[in-house]
Design a protein around this motif. Sequence first.
Motif, short mmCIF file in Angstrom:
data_model
loop_
_atom_site.label_atom_id
_atom_site.label_comp_id
_atom_site.label_asym_id
_atom_site.label_seq_id
_atom_site.Cartn_x
_atom_site.Cartn_y
_atom_site.Cartn_z
N MET A 1 0.85 -1.17 0.00
CA MET A 1 0.00 0.00 0.00
C MET A 1 0.90 1.24 0.00
SD MET A 1 -2.90 1.15 2.74
CE MET A 1 -4.37 0.81 1.84
N GLU A 2 0.51 2.23 -0.78
CA GLU A 2 1.28 3.46 -0.89
C GLU A 2 1.03 4.36 0.32
OE1 GLU A 2 3.45 4.20 -3.38
OE2 GLU A 2 3.09 2.20 -4.11
N PRO A 3 2.02 5.19 0.67
CA PRO A 3 1.84 6.09 1.81
C PRO A 3 0.74 7.12 1.57
CG PRO A 3 3.99 6.41 0.77
CD PRO A 3 3.31 5.32 0.05
N ILE A 4 0.05 7.50 2.62
CA ILE A 4 -0.98 8.53 2.52
C ILE A 4 -0.50 9.82 3.20
CG2 ILE A 4 -2.89 6.92 2.32
CD1 ILE A 4 -3.44 7.43 5.31
N VAL A 5 0.82 9.95 3.31
CA VAL A 5 1.42 11.10 3.97
C VAL A 5 2.63 11.59 3.18
CG1 VAL A 5 0.67 10.41 6.29
CG2 VAL A 5 2.88 9.63 5.42
N ILE A 6 3.05 12.80 3.49
CA ILE A 6 4.34 13.29 3.02
C ILE A 6 5.20 13.49 4.26
CG2 ILE A 6 3.46 14.37 0.91
CD1 ILE A 6 3.61 17.10 2.36
N THR A 7 6.50 13.40 4.10
CA THR A 7 7.41 13.55 5.23
C THR A 7 8.13 14.89 5.13
OG1 THR A 7 7.74 11.17 5.33
CG2 THR A 7 9.34 12.52 6.49
N VAL A 8 8.03 15.67 6.19
CA VAL A 8 8.70 16.98 6.28
C VAL A 8 9.56 16.99 7.54
CG1 VAL A 8 6.98 18.27 4.93
CG2 VAL A 8 6.64 17.96 7.36
N THR B 1 -4.04 23.94 13.00
CA THR B 1 -2.73 23.53 13.50
C THR B 1 -1.65 24.06 12.56
OG1 THR B 1 -3.67 21.51 14.41
CG2 THR B 1 -1.28 21.55 14.14
N ARG B 2 -0.57 24.57 13.14
CA ARG B 2 0.51 25.14 12.34
C ARG B 2 1.81 24.40 12.64
NH1 ARG B 2 -1.15 30.46 10.85
NH2 ARG B 2 0.95 31.31 10.82
N TYR B 3 2.54 24.07 11.58
CA TYR B 3 3.83 23.40 11.73
C TYR B 3 4.89 24.20 10.99
CZ TYR B 3 1.25 19.25 13.22
OH TYR B 3 0.44 18.37 13.88
N LEU C 1 -4.88 17.35 4.38
CA LEU C 1 -5.30 18.20 5.50
C LEU C 1 -4.64 19.58 5.47
CD1 LEU C 1 -5.34 15.61 8.42
CD2 LEU C 1 -7.23 16.37 6.95
N ILE C 2 -3.73 19.81 4.51
CA ILE C 2 -3.05 21.10 4.42
C ILE C 2 -3.99 22.11 3.77
CG2 ILE C 2 -1.11 22.39 3.46
CD1 ILE C 2 0.51 19.77 3.55
N GLU C 3 -4.29 23.18 4.51
CA GLU C 3 -5.13 24.25 3.97
C GLU C 3 -4.29 25.23 3.17
OE1 GLU C 3 -7.65 28.08 5.57
OE2 GLU C 3 -7.56 26.31 6.85
N ARG C 4 -3.12 25.58 3.74
CA ARG C 4 -2.23 26.51 3.03
C ARG C 4 -0.81 26.33 3.54
NH1 ARG C 4 -5.02 29.64 6.67
NH2 ARG C 4 -3.75 30.85 8.11
N ILE C 5 0.12 26.86 2.74
CA ILE C 5 1.53 26.85 3.09
C ILE C 5 1.99 28.30 3.06
CG2 ILE C 5 3.82 25.96 2.52
CD1 ILE C 5 2.26 23.83 0.79
#
Length: 79
Positions: A1-8, A40-42, A22-26
Amino acid sequence: MEPIVITVTRLTGQPFAVNPDLIERIESTPDTILVLMDGTRYLVRETLPEVVSMVQEYRAGVISRALQAPDHHPSSQQD
């Protein structure tokens, strides 16, 4: 199964995964901030163009997998 996330990467160097849906904006202020739909802000090390590229690659992979012919397995149903 492929990942459903990106890694930062956090500014501390710790990698973490985030669901790109789930990212609204960058924001780039000049630090890169991922703002999720719930507010939530990262703060991340990656640049805005890098994160956009990761999201684009993720979405392209989703579309590519959706267009692939499904694997058909012989049915074991009895008539």
